[in-house]
Design an enzyme around this catalytic site. Structure first.
Site, PDB file in Angstrom:
ATOM      1  N   HIS A 176       0.790  -1.235   0.000  1.00 11.65           N
ATOM      2  CA  HIS A 176       0.000   0.000   0.000  1.00 11.65           C
ATOM      3  C   HIS A 176       0.819   1.281   0.000  1.00 11.65           C
ATOM      4  CE1 HIS A 176      -0.110   0.052   4.708  1.00 11.65           C
ATOM      5  NE2 HIS A 176       1.016  -0.426   4.247  1.00 11.65           N
ATOM      6  N   HIS A 177       2.157   1.164   0.060  1.00 10.72           N
ATOM      7  CA  HIS A 177       2.975   2.379   0.006  1.00 10.72           C
ATOM      8  C   HIS A 177       3.457   2.716  -1.405  1.00 10.72           C
ATOM      9  CE1 HIS A 177       2.867   2.318   4.305  1.00 10.72           C
ATOM     10  NE2 HIS A 177       3.676   1.284   4.446  1.00 10.72           N
ATOM     11  N   ALA A 178       3.145   1.868  -2.378  1.00  9.54           N
ATOM     12  CA  ALA A 178       3.615   2.136  -3.748  1.00  9.54           C
ATOM     13  C   ALA A 178       2.786   3.227  -4.413  1.00  9.54           C
ATOM     14  CB  ALA A 178       3.547   0.849  -4.571  1.00  9.54           C
ATOM     15  N   ASN A 194      -0.519   5.393   2.281  1.00 15.18           N
ATOM     16  CA  ASN A 194      -0.276   6.617   1.505  1.00 15.18           C
ATOM     17  C   ASN A 194      -0.417   6.420  -0.003  1.00 15.18           C
ATOM     18  OD1 ASN A 194       2.044   5.013   1.627  1.00 15.18           O
ATOM     19  ND2 ASN A 194       3.469   6.744   1.613  1.00 15.18           N
TER      20      ASN A 194
END
Ligand SMILES: [Zn+2]
Length: 297
Positions: A120-122, A163
């Protein structure tokens, strides 16, 4: 046999060697599920890698090209925080294919879980925090492109803010994003999700569930998604995750596809156990409420 499918591939290992991310956890979770008789080999689906077209619905051609050719700059590797290798690229392409497959299986069976993913940070044009590509975003766009779903909710209980998810879907009215996370933690810059539940350090079980459950139930009632993607990190409290998963599933009657995300317990066995518990909780709910997992048609 489980009343839903699990998605696994032996090349899910991110090839990180000694690293805080226990990349062998995918294999260990698969092993524990079989060893403890929670799942049988027939419960598993084996994914193909996502296609580059699938990737390009979310990611820039520049980033896809850099990953495939190993042309990342030193700064990009530093931001990614994992060493680059062709095996890493193969693993994340497979993880994205696995999350697509879980989404398809969840639409059929009411629930499915990919034993990798939750990256989920990509962002579209770069990777961050161990996440090279955003498998959940790739899967959402693929299901939408195939006309299988219109509206999607993402519930992210990883202890770190989602993010990448927030940035990707920020101006997209078809995807509603909920992130519950520790406020004083990575990432420093948190673009707004549809709902951000910023938890104080050491928030307890009651505080956590007391904000998560009503937020998810209200979002589902009002937004009426065609599918819910659950990014179930093992890095907050395991009991919270079990409660959250079970309660929302009972309330919802929507297909749920889950991915794993983070998990950095000192003992990798603890991380594996927490992820396995997510599967057990889903099994319990599916058996108690068969009507909520059976999809019409
Ligand atoms: Zn995390």
């Amino acid at each position: 046999m489980l009343p839903f499918k699990l998605v696994y591939h032996e090349r899910y290992d991110l090839n990180l060697g000694p690293h805080v991310f226990p990349s062998q956890k995918f294999r260990l979770i698969h092993e524990m599920l079989l060893r403890e008789g929670i799942a049988t080999p027939q419960d598993f689906l084996r994914p193909s890698p996502a296609s580059d077209d699938d990737m390009l619905r979310i990611h820039t051609s520049d980033w896809v090209h850099k990953l495939k050719t190993g042309a990342l700059t030193a700064g990009e590797v530093m931001l990614l925080e994992v060493p680059y290798s062709p095996e890493l690229v193969e693993a994340v392409w497979l993880a994205a294919g696995g999350t697509i497959l879980s989404g398809q299986a969840a639409l059929r069976d009411g629930f499915a879980s990919n034993l990798s993913g939750g990256f989920h940070h990509a962002y579209p044009g770069h990777g961050e925090g161990f996440c090279a590509i955003h498998d959940v975003a790739v899967a959402i766009r693929k299901l939408q492109a195939d006309g299988l779903v219109k509206k999607v909710i993402v519930v992210d209980t990883d202890v770190h803010h989602g993010n990448g998810t927030a940035a990707i879907f920020r101006n997209d009215p078809t995807v509603f994003t909920i992130s519950i996370h520790q406020e004083n933690n990575y990432p420093a810059h948190k673009p707004p999700s549809s709902i951000d539940l910023n938890m104080a350090d050491r928030a307890d079980d009651d505080e956590y569930l007391g904000v998560l459950i009503p937020a998810v139930q209200q979002a589902v009632d009002e937004f009426r998604p065609d599918i819910l993607f659950y990014i179930g990190g093992a890095d907050p409290y395991c009991e919270d995750q079990l409660g959250g998963l079970a309660l929302t599933k009972e309330g919802l009657k929507q297909p749920v596809a889950t991915t794993l995300a983070g998990g950095y317990a000192r003992q990798v066995e603890d991380t594996v156990r927490i992820h396995v518990n997510t599967i057990l909780a889903a099994k319990e709910v599916a058996e108690k409420h068969p009507q909520s997992t059976a999809m019409p048609g």
